[in-house]
Design an enzyme around this catalytic site. Structure first.
Site, short mmCIF file in Angstrom:
data_model
loop_
_atom_site.label_atom_id
_atom_site.label_comp_id
_atom_site.label_asym_id
_atom_site.label_seq_id
_atom_site.Cartn_x
_atom_site.Cartn_y
_atom_site.Cartn_z
N LYS A 58 0.84 -1.20 0.00
CA LYS A 58 0.00 0.00 0.00
C LYS A 58 0.87 1.25 0.00
O LYS A 58 0.63 2.19 -0.75
CB LYS A 58 -0.94 -0.01 1.22
N GLN A 102 -4.78 -1.48 9.60
CA GLN A 102 -4.75 -2.83 9.03
C GLN A 102 -5.40 -3.83 10.01
O GLN A 102 -5.03 -3.89 11.18
CB GLN A 102 -3.29 -3.23 8.74
N ASP A 125 -11.18 3.11 4.11
CA ASP A 125 -11.63 1.71 4.03
C ASP A 125 -13.15 1.64 3.93
O ASP A 125 -13.70 0.59 3.59
CB ASP A 125 -11.18 0.95 5.29
#
Ligand code: NAD
Length: 302
Positions: A58, A102, A125
Site C-alpha cells: 500500500k 490494518q 476503508d
C-alpha cells in the site's frame, strides 16, 4: 479505459494499473490547480507477516501515484488507548486525508472502537458506520475498496449491469453487504447468499453476475455457474498443491467455471490488485471532500 478482458478472463492486474494511472493524473492535477498532495496513513499493529506485506504494498503504490505515504508500525502489545491516541493525531493532521488501520488487530484491541474513532471523511476503508449508512441511503460516501473493485471488474465484461440478476455469496460488512448496495445502485436484482442459504448451487445458478466472497477454496463448482454469467472471485485461500508447495486459489473452481462463464476473474490477479487501486482512488476522493474541491475528471466513474 482499454480492454482488459481476454479469452473470457478479466485481468485485474491490468485494470488496477489503469486505475493507478488515473489516480496519478488526478494527484498531479490537484497539486497543480489546488496546491495540495493527498496523503494516506496506514497503521499496522503487531507483526503478522501477511499484514506487513499488504502494508508495504500500500505504501509503495501510494508513493508511486505521487501521494504522501505515512506508515506507523506499533508493537503487538500496543494498548487500545495508545492506538486511539495515534488515530486522534492522524484525524487532526492536515497532511493526512486517509487513515487505514490494518485488520486483524491483536486481541486486546476492539476493532469496532478503532473504526468508530476514525474521522468518517478520512475513513478510506469505508468501514465506519457513517459511511455504511451513507452508502445505504445513497449519499456520497467512502465505500469499501474490495466491493468497489468488484463492480469495476464486472463492468469490464458488460458496461451496463441494469436488470441483471446478481448473486453475492457472503454477507460480511467489508465485502458482501456493501457490494449488495453497489450492485443495487447498478440496477441489478440482488440476492445475498450465506452459510445458512438453502440449496446454494441452485441460487447461484440464477446469477448473471455471480460474486463469491466466502473464504472456502473452490466452493463454487462449474455447474453452479449459469452459462454466460460474469463471475467475480473475491476469495483468497492458501492451499497445499500436489507438489507440496503452497498456492493461492479462489472461492471458485476456476478451470470448471471458466468453461461456462462469459467472463471470470482469476486468483491471483483479479480482485486482489483492484483493492489497493481503489484505496488510492478513495484517498484522492477523501482529500477532495476535505478540501472542498471537485474530484478531478481523471477519476470520473471510479
Ligand atoms: P468473512 O469470513 O467475514 O465472511 C464470509 C461469508 O461467507 C460469511 O458471510 C458467511 O456467511 C459466508 N459463508 C461461510 N461459509 C459459507 C458456505 N459454506 N456457504 C455459503 N456462504 C458461506 O469473509 P470476508 O472478509 O468477506 O472475505 C471473504 C473472502 O474474500 C476471504 O477469502 C478473504 O480472504 C477474501 N477477501 C479478499 C479481498 C481482496 O482484496 N481480494 C478483500 C477482502 C476479503
Amino acid at each position: 479505459m482499454s480492454n482488459v478482458v481476454h479469452d473470457g478472463i478479466i485481468d485485474g492486474k491490468a485494470l488496477a494499473a489503469q486505475v493507478q494511472q488515473r489516480v496519478a493524473a488526478a494527484v498531479a492535477e490537484l497539486k497543480q490547480k489546488h496546491g495540495f498532495v493527498p496523503g494516506l496513513a496506514v497503521v499496522l499493529v503487531g507483526d503478522d507477516p501477511a499484514s506487513a506485506v499488504y502494508v508495504r504494498n500500500k505504501g509503495r503504490r501510494t508513493t508511486e501515484a505521487g501521494m504522501k505515504s505515512f506508515e506507523y508500525r506499533l508493537p503487538a502489545d500496543t494498548t487500545e488507548k495508545k492506538l486511539l491516541e495515534r488515530i486522534a493525531a492522524l484525524n487532526a493532521s492536515d497532511e493526512v486525508h486517509g487513515i487505514l488501520v490494518q485488520l486483524p488487530l491483536p486481541k486486546q484491541i476492539d476493532p469496532a472502537k478503532v473504526i468508530d474513532a476514525i474521522a468518517p471523511d478520512k475513513d478510506v476503508d469505508g468501514f465506519h458506520v457513517i459511511n455504511a449508512g451513507r452508502l445505504a441511503v445513497g449519499r456520497p460516501a467512502l465505500v469499501p475498496c474490495t466491493p468497489l473493485g468488484c463492480v469495476l471488474l464486472a463492468k469490464q465484461a458488460r458496461a451496463d449491469l441494469t436488470g441483471l440478476e446478481a448473486v453475492i455469496i457472503g454477507r460480511s460488512n467489508i465485502v458482501g453487504k456493501p457490494l449488495a448496495q453497489l450492485l443495487l445502485n447498478e440496477n441489478c436484482t440482488v440476492t445475498v447468499a450465506h452459510s445458512r442459504t438453502r440449496d446454494l448451487p441452485e441460487v447461484a445458478r440464477r446469477a448473471d453476475v455471480l460474486v463469491a466472497a466466502v473464504g472456502r477454496p473452490e466452493l463454487v463448482r462449474g455447474d453452479w455457474v449459469k452459462p454466460g454469467a460474469i463471475v467475480i472471485d473475491v476469495g483468497i485461500n492458501r492451499v497445499e498443491g500436489k507438489d507440496g508447495k503452497a498456492r493461492l486459489v479462489g472461492d471458485v473452481a476456476f478451470a470448471e467455471a471458466r468453461g461456462r462463464a462469459a467472463a471470470i476473474t482469476p486468483v491471483p490477479g483479479g480482485v486482489g490488485p483492484m483493492t489497493i487501486a481503489m484505496l488510492l482512488a478513495n484517498t484522492v476522493r477523501a482529500a477532495c471532500m476535505q478540501r472542498g474541491v471537485d474530484l478531478p475528471e481523471a477519476l470520473a466513474g471510479l
